[in-house]
Scaffold this motif. Structure first.
Motif, mmCIF file in Angstrom:
data_model
loop_
_atom_site.group_PDB
_atom_site.id
_atom_site.type_symbol
_atom_site.label_atom_id
_atom_site.label_comp_id
_atom_site.label_asym_id
_atom_site.label_seq_id
_atom_site.Cartn_x
_atom_site.Cartn_y
_atom_site.Cartn_z
ATOM 1 N N LEU A 265 0.811 -1.131 -0.153
ATOM 2 C CA LEU A 265 -0.025 0.102 0.200
ATOM 3 C C LEU A 265 0.943 1.239 0.125
ATOM 4 N N SER A 266 0.377 2.052 -0.894
ATOM 5 C CA SER A 266 1.825 3.487 -0.891
ATOM 6 C C SER A 266 0.785 4.960 -1.044
ATOM 7 N N LEU A 267 1.418 5.868 -0.613
ATOM 8 C CA LEU A 267 0.259 6.781 -1.169
ATOM 9 C C LEU A 267 0.528 7.522 -2.184
ATOM 10 N N THR A 268 -0.229 8.307 -3.210
ATOM 11 C CA THR A 268 -0.312 8.181 -4.494
ATOM 12 C C THR A 268 -0.085 9.215 -4.994
ATOM 13 N N GLU A 269 -1.030 10.339 -3.836
ATOM 14 C CA GLU A 269 -1.545 11.519 -4.645
ATOM 15 C C GLU A 269 -1.519 11.759 -3.520
ATOM 16 N N MET A 270 -1.655 13.553 -3.009
ATOM 17 C CA MET A 270 -1.668 14.234 -1.970
ATOM 18 C C MET A 270 -2.187 15.889 -1.894
ATOM 19 N N GLN A 271 -3.762 15.890 -2.301
ATOM 20 C CA GLN A 271 -3.920 17.639 -2.249
ATOM 21 C C GLN A 271 -5.110 18.145 -1.431
ATOM 22 N N VAL A 272 -3.486 19.209 -0.990
ATOM 23 C CA VAL A 272 -3.835 20.473 0.535
ATOM 24 C C VAL A 272 -4.633 21.474 0.225
ATOM 25 N N GLU A 273 -5.238 21.705 0.964
ATOM 26 C CA GLU A 273 -5.752 22.700 0.498
ATOM 27 C C GLU A 273 -5.997 23.795 2.032
ATOM 28 N N ILE A 274 -5.174 25.130 2.055
ATOM 29 C CA ILE A 274 -5.108 25.910 3.125
ATOM 30 C C ILE A 274 -5.340 27.249 2.894
ATOM 31 N N HIS A 275 -5.968 27.282 4.026
ATOM 32 C CA HIS A 275 -6.121 29.092 3.567
ATOM 33 C C HIS A 275 -5.850 29.185 5.399
ATOM 34 N N ILE A 276 -5.405 30.374 5.593
ATOM 35 C CA ILE A 276 -5.894 31.365 7.442
ATOM 36 C C ILE A 276 -6.347 32.336 6.811
ATOM 37 N N ASP A 277 -7.319 32.808 7.739
ATOM 38 C CA ASP A 277 -7.732 33.358 7.974
ATOM 39 C C ASP A 277 -7.971 34.323 9.279
ATOM 40 N N ASN A 278 -7.295 35.654 9.337
ATOM 41 C CA ASN A 278 -6.220 36.830 10.924
ATOM 42 C C ASN A 278 -6.018 34.988 11.795
ATOM 43 N N GLY A 279 -6.663 34.577 12.404
ATOM 44 C CA GLY A 279 -6.241 33.250 13.345
ATOM 45 C C GLY A 279 -6.470 31.970 12.843
ATOM 46 N N ASP A 280 -7.216 31.785 12.209
ATOM 47 C CA ASP A 280 -8.381 30.465 12.534
ATOM 48 C C ASP A 280 -6.888 30.202 10.275
ATOM 49 N N ALA A 281 -6.675 28.483 10.784
ATOM 50 C CA ALA A 281 -6.336 28.090 9.712
ATOM 51 C C ALA A 281 -6.912 26.723 9.952
ATOM 52 N N ARG A 282 -7.997 27.227 7.861
ATOM 53 C CA ARG A 282 -8.363 25.448 7.841
ATOM 54 C C ARG A 282 -7.375 24.965 7.205
ATOM 55 N N VAL A 283 -7.318 23.474 7.238
ATOM 56 C CA VAL A 283 -6.774 22.870 6.687
ATOM 57 C C VAL A 283 -7.370 22.125 5.920
ATOM 58 N N TRP A 284 -7.866 21.292 4.686
ATOM 59 C CA TRP A 284 -8.536 20.303 4.228
ATOM 60 C C TRP A 284 -7.212 19.516 3.100
ATOM 61 N N ILE A 285 -7.325 18.178 3.773
ATOM 62 C CA ILE A 285 -6.770 16.960 2.845
ATOM 63 C C ILE A 285 -7.232 15.673 2.390
ATOM 64 N N GLN A 286 -6.683 15.622 0.838
ATOM 65 C CA GLN A 286 -7.257 14.383 0.621
ATOM 66 C C GLN A 286 -6.045 13.394 0.082
ATOM 67 N N GLN A 287 -6.107 12.297 0.230
ATOM 68 C CA GLN A 287 -4.780 11.311 -0.118
ATOM 69 C C GLN A 287 -5.557 10.226 -0.714
ATOM 70 N N ILE A 288 -4.805 9.636 -1.439
ATOM 71 C CA ILE A 288 -5.172 8.446 -2.322
ATOM 72 C C ILE A 288 -4.278 7.861 -2.393
ATOM 73 N N PHE A 289 -4.482 6.394 -1.905
ATOM 74 C CA PHE A 289 -3.627 5.349 -1.347
ATOM 75 C C PHE A 289 -3.802 4.177 -2.648
ATOM 76 N N THR A 290 -2.556 3.814 -3.183
ATOM 77 C CA THR A 290 -3.018 2.253 -4.094
ATOM 78 C C THR A 290 -2.741 0.659 -3.258
ATOM 79 N N ASN A 291 -3.247 -0.284 -4.150
ATOM 80 C CA ASN A 291 -3.411 -1.179 -3.791
ATOM 81 C C ASN A 291 -2.270 -1.600 -5.075
ATOM 82 N N HIS A 292 -1.182 -2.355 -4.385
ATOM 83 C CA HIS A 292 -0.518 -2.825 -5.598
ATOM 84 C C HIS A 292 0.097 -4.337 -5.340
ATOM 85 N N THR A 293 -1.588 -5.144 -4.675
ATOM 86 C CA THR A 293 -1.443 -6.588 -4.622
ATOM 87 C C THR A 293 -2.591 -6.974 -5.225
ATOM 88 N N GLY A 294 -2.781 -8.052 -5.923
ATOM 89 C CA GLY A 294 -3.992 -8.777 -6.355
ATOM 90 C C GLY A 294 -4.767 -9.572 -5.545
#
Length: 814
Positions: free
Chosen positions: A46-75
């Motif tokens: 199992l490996s991490l294939t793709e990672m998307q991150v969106e960071i928005h810091i509005d004054n003192g608040d940081a919103r962090v959104w993360i999407q990760q895609i993992f791949t199964n390399h077995t049958g």
């Protein structure tokens, strides 16, 4: 285990609970997926294939959104344990998994109900996802910052997509700020991925200066930058996650300044009435004068507005008393060496102790005390901070060993005995996991405050706390630091440097005192909460509150004492009738309100009103609390009704467009439901035949909307008629007054509450403890309890309100 089809969806197993699934949390910074039969990531499986991150810091608040895609390399389909370590001071606000092209978002449910539904769905061979803040019980839930998930199935040669979103508050220390997204694992090898994308945006009411990305290997590009805005992005392929993403910047304010931002959406539904003001609710930093809210009647379902007021407080010049370290100091360091401080906790505590001793001046004095079940002292009394003495103390520390439990009461008593001198600092390095002496958070905090207050005012030490670990007892450590000190937390997965530098810059300093926010007209605002436990020179103080009435020019005034000198900062700001920027403010306010209620519970115990309001706010503003959980499963599976034979109520929530609902029961009954406008729910009363055996039954719903469209949906309800079974286990049955009785209780899986009672004593709620595979709690026998034989009764109530109980006999001896 293959996935099961249900209502047209493939339900993916995601058991998400904070930490402790036999995976060291320090190894999970950017999110790793470990094969179920392995102890470490294996990219060949199992490996991490793709990672998307969106960071928005509005004054003192940081919103962090993360999407990760993992791949199964077995049958073959694989199972994996997904672990994600969050920065300290964060709050999970969303979670979702993808079943192929279908996104399955999580919803917030009351913690016990979510667990009951989760167990019921598992018994039907369905695997929902359950995300909780802590996996042990509500009392310990606030300690954990690591979230784990059991992911199944990950299809052969296929992928699995996961999403998580969190909010983090950005502190200002000495007019500097730092944001860090952990990408580099602490112990495992760096993950390699095909594609990494980061979108970064920052907006600040205060001017920004010296913005810089500290990550040298990551190809981050700034697309826009001015005094109040930064925009940038990163897009990389075939990359190793060998470096964290880190940004630093300064606040370009030369004197004191006060900024106000606001949000109001008149179209949003109201969160409902408050259930009362927590004790100590205040618009001050020191809770010295409670802020009495002005209740105003607003139109039904009208959402209030929200504001955040932030004061930037400059450090005074030397002529104004800016130098705080002229007098020699006595620094007593208390370092926890119990068995709970293994691995990363010990490393961070050791680094903190070394930095603290290195920061001492020759005219200072110090001592180092190591504690577990007992206390060992480097020297009988503090000694001069000479280089040779500091080196000898560190060598003594290196030779020490971890052992035993944690007696914080004994350690704090020993520390106070050596630090009760002028200009003294008592530094506590621990996870706060007391299991000897006084262990209850409120009792231990009250005991320490009483001991501290008995010391003459000019000899009381500042109590500075450096909390280490993902499971640190933050409620207790915050209360200890309120004795003229400061608290900083570092997680097992966080780089220690910035947190330690922040702690050292504030250690022993005098916080800005008597901080108060006044707002005019006062009748326009309600429930204003400070967001900072302590504020120091060059830092910022923030408050968040509601406003009930729009104001063109509301007056805001911050007053305080800084180095003995009065300060005052004024500003005028609009509280608009509609403002859709800064949409993080409702959640920020709700989190502050919940924290005030949790503080009240820590000190005074649980109340039904406080818990109900916490649950309501978490559901309204969508965040995890010790009393709520995220449950990810197709919506048709989320509302089974648990009833007893004869229980006559079925309640259904629907879309606002629905105008009629009819229920078709499996025993031939057809019943229309009536809409209850005050509760926004459809309801009918029916009679479950007594001959129905325990089990899960379908009920078909026929719904019609205002346009005449007809919809059909299947729900389920569960019949429970048998009372829960209860088994009490005690290591011994003979105790002395003043001792604590450890309780271990096993009960049926559908049990909702467990309560232990002994005549004449307050009842004790028991909580599920996965380590013990049972519910546990502690019953304190007061010193004045007469000797004799007593009956301990443990009562269980299940989700259908059936009651069961068990009794054991105790002997209290002189």
């Amino acid at each position: 285990m293959p996935g099961q089809r249900a209502h047209g969806f493939l339900v993916t197993a995601i058991l998400i609970a904070a930490c402790l699934i036999a995976i060291p949390p320090a190894r999970a910074d950017s999110g790793v997926l470990i094969p179920a039969d392995k102890e470490a990531p294996d990219p060949a499986i199992l490996s991490l294939t793709e990672m998307q991150v969106e960071i928005h810091i509005d004054n003192g608040d940081a919103r962090v959104w993360i999407q990760q895609i993992f791949t199964n390399h077995t049958g073959r389909p694989e199972e994996g344990n997904y672990v994600f370590a969050l920065p300290s001071g964060t709050q999970v606000s969303d979670f979702a998994v993808w079943d192929g092209p279908v996104r399955i978002p999580a919803v917030i449910l009351e913690r016990k109900r979510a667990a009951a539904i989760y167990q019921e769905l598992k018994s039907q061979a369905l695997d929902p996802g359950l995300l909780e803040q802590g996996e042990r019980n509500e009392d310990e839930a606030r300690r954990s910052s690591v979230f784990s998930a059991h992911i199944v199935p990950i299809p052969a040669w296929g992928t699995k997509r996961l999403e998580i979103e969190y909010h983090q508050r950005i502190r200002v220390v000495g007019r500097r700020c730092n944001f860090l997204l952990s990408l580099k694992p602490d112990a495992y090898a760096a993950q390699h991925m095909a594609h990494l994308s980061i979108q970064f945006a920052m907006d600040s009411a205060a001017p920004i200066k010296d913005f810089a990305i500290q990550s040298k290997a990551l190809p981050f590009k700034i697309g826009q930058q001015d005094a109040h805005t930064v925009r940038g992005s990163l897009d990389a392929t075939d990359i190793d996650l060998s470096e964290d993403f880190s940004a630093t910047w300064g606040v370009d304010v030369t004197g004191n300044a006060l900024e106000v931002i606001a949000y109001r959406n008149p179209a949003a539904p109201s969160a409902g009435p408050s259930l009362g003001q927590p004790e100590g609710e205040s618009a001050t930093q020191d809770d010295s004068k409670p802020h009495k809210p002005h209740r105003q009647k607003t139109r039904k379902n009208e959402e209030p507005g929200y504001f955040e007021a932030t004061a930037q407080l400059a450090a005074p010049s030397a002529a104004q008393g800016g130098a705080q370290q002229s007098a020699p100091r006595t620094v007593v360091v208390l370092l926890d060496t119990s068995l709970s401080m293994q691995w990363e906790k010990l490393e961070r505590s050791y680094a903190a102790a070394a930095k603290i001793l290195e920061s001492l001046r020759p005219q200072d004095q110090f001592n180092l005390l190591l504690f577990n079940t007992g206390v060992a002292s480097y020297q009988p009394q503090p000694v001069a901070a000479e280089t040779a003495s500091i080196m000898a103390a560190m060598d003594w520390l290196r030779k020490s060993q971890l052992r035993g439990g944690t007696d914080l009461e004994k350690a704090l008593s020993a520390g106070l005995s050596q630090a009760a001198v002028p200009h003294a600092i008592l530094v506590l390095l621990t996870d706060g996991g007391a299991d000897r002496g006084i262990v209850a958070t409120g009792k231990l905090a009250d005991w320490y405050a009483a001991q501290w207050n008995q010391i003459p005012a000019d000899r009381r030490p500042k109590t500075d706390v450096f909390a280490v670990g993902d499971d640190a007892n933050l409620p207790l450590l915050r209360l200890l630091a309120r004795n003229d000190g400061v608290m900083e937390q570092v997680l097992s997965s966080e780089p220690v440097d910035f947190k330690l530098a922040s702690f050292l810059s504030e250690m022993g300093q005098n916080p800005i005192s008597n901080l108060r926010l006044a707002i005019s007209p006062q009748s326009s605002v309600d429930k204003v909460y400070p967001l900072d436990d302590a504020v120091f020179d060059g830092g910022q103080a923030s408050w968040v509150g509601q406003y009930l009435k729009a104001e063109k020019k509301a007056s805001f005034q911050v007053t305080a004492q800084q180095q003995g000198q009065p300060i005052r900062v004024d500003a005028k700001a609009e509280l608009p009738a509609q403002e859709l920027d800064h949409d993080q403010l409702p959640r920020l306010w709700a989190a502050a309100r919940v924290q005030a209620l949790l503080d009240q519970i820590d000190r005074n115990g649980e109340t039904e009103a406080a818990i109900d309001e916490i649950i309501r706010l978490a559901q309204k503003y969508k965040f995890v609390t010790p009393y709520t959980s995220f449950l990810a499963a197709p919506r048709a599976l989320l509302r089974p009704r648990v009833i007893r034979p004869g229980d006559p109520v079925l309640r259904i929530h629907t879309d606002p467009a629905i105008v009629s609902v009819v229920a078709l029961f499996p025993f031939g009954l057809e019943k229309p439901l009536r809409y209850l406008a005050d509760e926004d729910v459809w309801q009918t009363r029916f009679l479950a035949p007594p001959e129905m055996t325990d089990g899960t039954y379908p009920v078909r719903l026929v719904l019609r909307d205002k346009d005449g469209q007809v919809y059909r949906e299947s729900k389920s309800f569960v019949i429970l008629s048998k009372p829960p079974s209860v088994k009490v286990r005690l290591a011994q049955t003979r105790f002395r007054a003043g001792e604590t009785v450890p309780l271990i209780v096993s009960a049926s899986a559908n049990t909702r509450t467990l309560t232990a009672r002994l005549d004449g004593l307050a009842p004790v709620s028991l909580r599920w403890n996965p380590a013990a595979e049972a519910s546990t709690g502690q019953l304190w026998l007061p010193p004045g309890l007469p000797a004799g034989n007593y009956v301990l009764t443990v009562t269980a109530e299940d989700v259908a309100h059936n009651m069961g109980s068990a009794e054991v006999h105790l002997e209290v001896v002189p």
